[in-house]
Design a protein around this motif. Structure first.
Motif, PDB file in Angstrom:
ATOM      1  N   ILE A  21      29.925 -32.672 -87.773  1.00  0.00           N
ATOM      2  CA  ILE A  21      30.169 -31.310 -88.253  1.00  0.00           C
ATOM      3  C   ILE A  21      29.131 -30.944 -89.304  1.00  0.00           C
ATOM      4  O   ILE A  21      28.586 -29.833 -89.308  1.00  0.00           O
ATOM      5  N   LEU A  24      25.835 -30.244 -87.421  1.00  0.00           N
ATOM      6  CA  LEU A  24      25.787 -28.961 -86.726  1.00  0.00           C
ATOM      7  C   LEU A  24      25.702 -27.795 -87.692  1.00  0.00           C
ATOM      8  O   LEU A  24      25.096 -26.769 -87.397  1.00  0.00           O
ATOM      9  N   SER A  25      26.292 -27.933 -88.854  1.00  0.00           N
ATOM     10  CA  SER A  25      26.282 -26.830 -89.803  1.00  0.00           C
ATOM     11  C   SER A  25      25.018 -26.796 -90.648  1.00  0.00           C
ATOM     12  O   SER A  25      24.753 -25.817 -91.323  1.00  0.00           O
ATOM     13  N   SER A  53      37.925 -31.655 -81.888  1.00  0.00           N
ATOM     14  CA  SER A  53      36.553 -31.786 -82.376  1.00  0.00           C
ATOM     15  C   SER A  53      35.558 -31.165 -81.404  1.00  0.00           C
ATOM     16  O   SER A  53      34.557 -30.569 -81.816  1.00  0.00           O
ATOM     17  N   GLY A  56      35.614 -27.577 -81.888  1.00  0.00           N
ATOM     18  CA  GLY A  56      34.996 -27.258 -83.170  1.00  0.00           C
ATOM     19  C   GLY A  56      33.484 -27.130 -83.072  1.00  0.00           C
ATOM     20  O   GLY A  56      32.881 -26.274 -83.726  1.00  0.00           O
ATOM     21  N   THR A  57      32.860 -27.974 -82.250  1.00  0.00           N
ATOM     22  CA  THR A  57      31.404 -27.875 -82.109  1.00  0.00           C
ATOM     23  C   THR A  57      31.011 -26.566 -81.429  1.00  0.00           C
ATOM     24  O   THR A  57      30.022 -25.931 -81.798  1.00  0.00           O
ATOM     25  N   ASN A  59      32.897 -23.806 -81.459  1.00  0.00           N
ATOM     26  CA  ASN A  59      33.234 -22.766 -82.439  1.00  0.00           C
ATOM     27  C   ASN A  59      32.081 -22.554 -83.418  1.00  0.00           C
ATOM     28  O   ASN A  59      31.763 -21.414 -83.787  1.00  0.00           O
ATOM     29  N   ASN A  60      31.486 -23.655 -83.852  1.00  0.00           N
ATOM     30  CA  ASN A  60      30.402 -23.563 -84.819  1.00  0.00           C
ATOM     31  C   ASN A  60      29.224 -22.775 -84.253  1.00  0.00           C
ATOM     32  O   ASN A  60      28.665 -21.908 -84.928  1.00  0.00           O
ATOM     33  N   GLY A  63      30.124 -19.124 -83.897  1.00  0.00           N
ATOM     34  CA  GLY A  63      30.181 -18.524 -85.229  1.00  0.00           C
ATOM     35  C   GLY A  63      28.802 -18.205 -85.777  1.00  0.00           C
ATOM     36  O   GLY A  63      28.591 -17.159 -86.396  1.00  0.00           O
ATOM     37  N   ILE A  64      27.853 -19.101 -85.534  1.00  0.00           N
ATOM     38  CA  ILE A  64      26.481 -18.859 -85.988  1.00  0.00           C
ATOM     39  C   ILE A  64      25.871 -17.684 -85.235  1.00  0.00           C
ATOM     40  O   ILE A  64      25.198 -16.827 -85.824  1.00  0.00           O
ATOM     41  N   GLN A 123      20.433 -23.571 -81.934  1.00  0.00           N
ATOM     42  CA  GLN A 123      21.684 -23.477 -81.180  1.00  0.00           C
ATOM     43  C   GLN A 123      21.547 -24.131 -79.800  1.00  0.00           C
ATOM     44  O   GLN A 123      22.526 -24.665 -79.268  1.00  0.00           O
ATOM     45  N   ASN A 126      22.124 -27.731 -80.479  1.00  0.00           N
ATOM     46  CA  ASN A 126      23.562 -27.991 -80.623  1.00  0.00           C
ATOM     47  C   ASN A 126      24.267 -27.962 -79.284  1.00  0.00           C
ATOM     48  O   ASN A 126      25.180 -28.763 -79.028  1.00  0.00           O
TER      49      ASN A 126
END
Length: 502
Positions: A21, A24-25, A53, A56-57, A59-60, A63-64, A123, A126
């Motif tokens: 996390i 990725l962030s 999880s 979540g990846t 979502n990240n 979100g970006i 991205q 990711n």
């Protein structure tokens, strides 16, 4: 002892997930695709052991994309707005705005072109990491959803990169040793990967929209099967595969979900509701955690009359629609009423005369009014909507000489806007009418106008005329249809050559 071993193993997995996390962030601090191999291995082993999880990846990344200003009016990395200035959609009202001027005068350089290249590649990295990890996992209940979403995201990023920059570097790996020295390849190779990814996504995703828990939802902020089809239709159209463009657009137009029609054009009386978050016209939107930035950039509760101030401008109002775009909206030839899109999707404001020498005369300008709410969640960032699919199918049919079918789709959009059907009868005239319809239907959305000018081969003729209207030292040559890569990205990769002309 066994219980203690299990506890340590659980703690190790949680630590690995935390590291991923963080990775990725924070990849925004790295150069594009520049992540060492050992970290990849940690991610592959730990990040995708459970659905939470894995979601979540994804979502990240979403979100970006939603918060990075790529597709809305935020004045950072915003190529939807910048390409509007670059072409014939928008005009710059502030002669001292250092962010707008290079784009408006078609004078961008590797130092002023922004960070879209590196940000989208982050991205893609990711997404590659997610595809590898999710594919290898044997413990995911919603594996197909997470994998389909990752393939869609990668295709979306590559699609925009190749349409902004022309030839690009492509990769389907997160391996640093593979990625660090990748050269640019022809657009055709990029489209091959884009289409392959979207076909995979289409096969993995369901008709329904699902949330981050894999539960069916009415929210359209994550891609479904028809989102993949919508981008497929666009990719096929851009690459000249007319039969498949028609097929995929038709798949979206005729889509059903739970026995009901999935998408539909709102009636003329509701054309002011097209861009609301709950609109049935939306195929896919990004869900920001802030007010839609198109509202902030173009509207922001602007007064209908604005005074010229001591700073030499009209306050925060720096961008308006170009007169040529405003004049492109037709009237109904029977009733002489305006195109409903002009009535509801544009707003005007009177700009007072200056007290400078020489005096700048008072003027009335028009502004995009598609997004009109300052309340978070009322309007999201729409990337795909059903009207585009009708226009894709219309063009694909016209290019296959199905002129009646093309006119039917074109007139569906025109009639909803309160206009008469097209008078075009010849194939070339119908195609040109469709391109022009795209101009007034899709203005200031996702760089459609810039892409249409390029793929239709009309960009030089249009821009040679546009720069004369812009004045202020604006110039044009054909090489400017592809953007330069930032200098730092060129320096980071010895095999990455600059875009010709820069």
């Amino acid at each position: 002892m066994k219980s203690n071993h299990i506890h340590k193993k659980t703690l190790l997995k949680e630590l690995l997930l935390f590291l991923v996390i963080v990775l990725l962030s924070t990849t925004g601090c790295k150069k594009y695709l520049d992540i060492p191999l050992p970290v990849n291995k940690i991610a592959g082993e730990g990040a995708y052991s459970n659905d939470k999880s894995s979601a979540g990846t994804i979502n990240n990344i979403l979100g970006i994309l939603a918060g990075g200003g790529y597709f809305d009016g935020a004045l950072s990395n915003n190529f939807a707005l910048y390409t509007g200035l670059y072409t014939d959609e928008l005009q710059n009202l502030n002669g001292t705005n250092t962010a707008n001027i290079p784009f408006y005068t078609n004078a961008i350089t590797p130092g002023t072109s922004g960070a879209l290249w590196s940000n989208l590649y982050k991205q893609i990295y990711n997404a590659n990491l997610a595809i590898e990890g999710i594919t290898a996992s044997t413990t995911l209940q919603n594996k197909n959803q997470w994998l389909g979403e990752a393939y869609f995201i990668r295709a979306l990023c590559f699609f925009y990169l190749t349409n902004y920059y022309g030839d690009i570097a492509i990769t389907s790996s997160s391996n640093y040793l593979i990625n660090k020295d990748l050269p640019r390849v022809p657009k055709a190779e990029a489209y091959k990967l884009i289409i392959e990814d979207l076909l995979k996504a289409q096969g993995l995703l369901t008709n329904e929209y699902k949330d981050g828990n894999g539960v069916v939802t009415t929210n359209r902020g994550r891609p479904n099967k028809f989102t993949a089809a919508a981008l497929l239709a666009r990719a096929y159209l851009y690459s000249g595969d007319w039969p498949n463009a028609e097929t995929q657009a038709n798949n979206v137009i005729t889509a059903t979900n739970g026995g009901a029609t999935a998408y539909g054009l709102l009636p003329s009386a509701d054309i002011d509701k097209v861009f609301l978050a709950a609109s049935t016209e939306t195929i896919f939107n990004l869900v920001p955690t802030r007010v839609n930035q198109d509202y902030v950039a173009y509207n922001n509760n602007m007064a209908p009359e604005l005074a010229y101030n001591a700073a030499g401008n009209w306050g925060s109002v720096t961008i308006a629609l170009s007169p040529s775009l405003v004049n492109a909206f037709e009237k109904n030839t029977t009733t002489l009423t305006d195109d409903l899109r002009k009535t509801y999707w544009l707003r005007s404001a009177t700009m007072a005369a200056s007290n400078t020498t020489p005096v700048i005369a008072a003027q009335t300008n028009y502004f995009p009014n598609k997004y009109r709410s300052g309340i978070i969640g009322t309007e999201n960032i729409i990337l795909f909507r059903i009207a585009e699919q009708y226009l894709i199918r219309a063009e694909a049919r016209a290019r296959q000489n199905n002129l009646d079918g093309a006119k039917a789709d074109l007139d569906r959009i025109r009639n909803r806007a309160g206009l008469n059907g097209t008078n075009a009868t010849l194939q070339i005239d119908i195609i040109n009418a469709i391109i022009e319809e795209r101009r007034v239907e899709l203005f200031t959305e996702s760089s459609h106008r810039f892409f249409d000018l390029k793929r239709s081969g009309t960009i030089d003729a249009v821009m040679n005329n546009v720069v004369l209207q812009k004045g202020v030292g604006a110039t044009w040559n054909s090489l400017k249809q592809n953007f330069p890569i930032a200098t730092n990205d060129i320096l980071a990769n010895p095999n990455l050559v600059q875009t010709p002309g820069y």
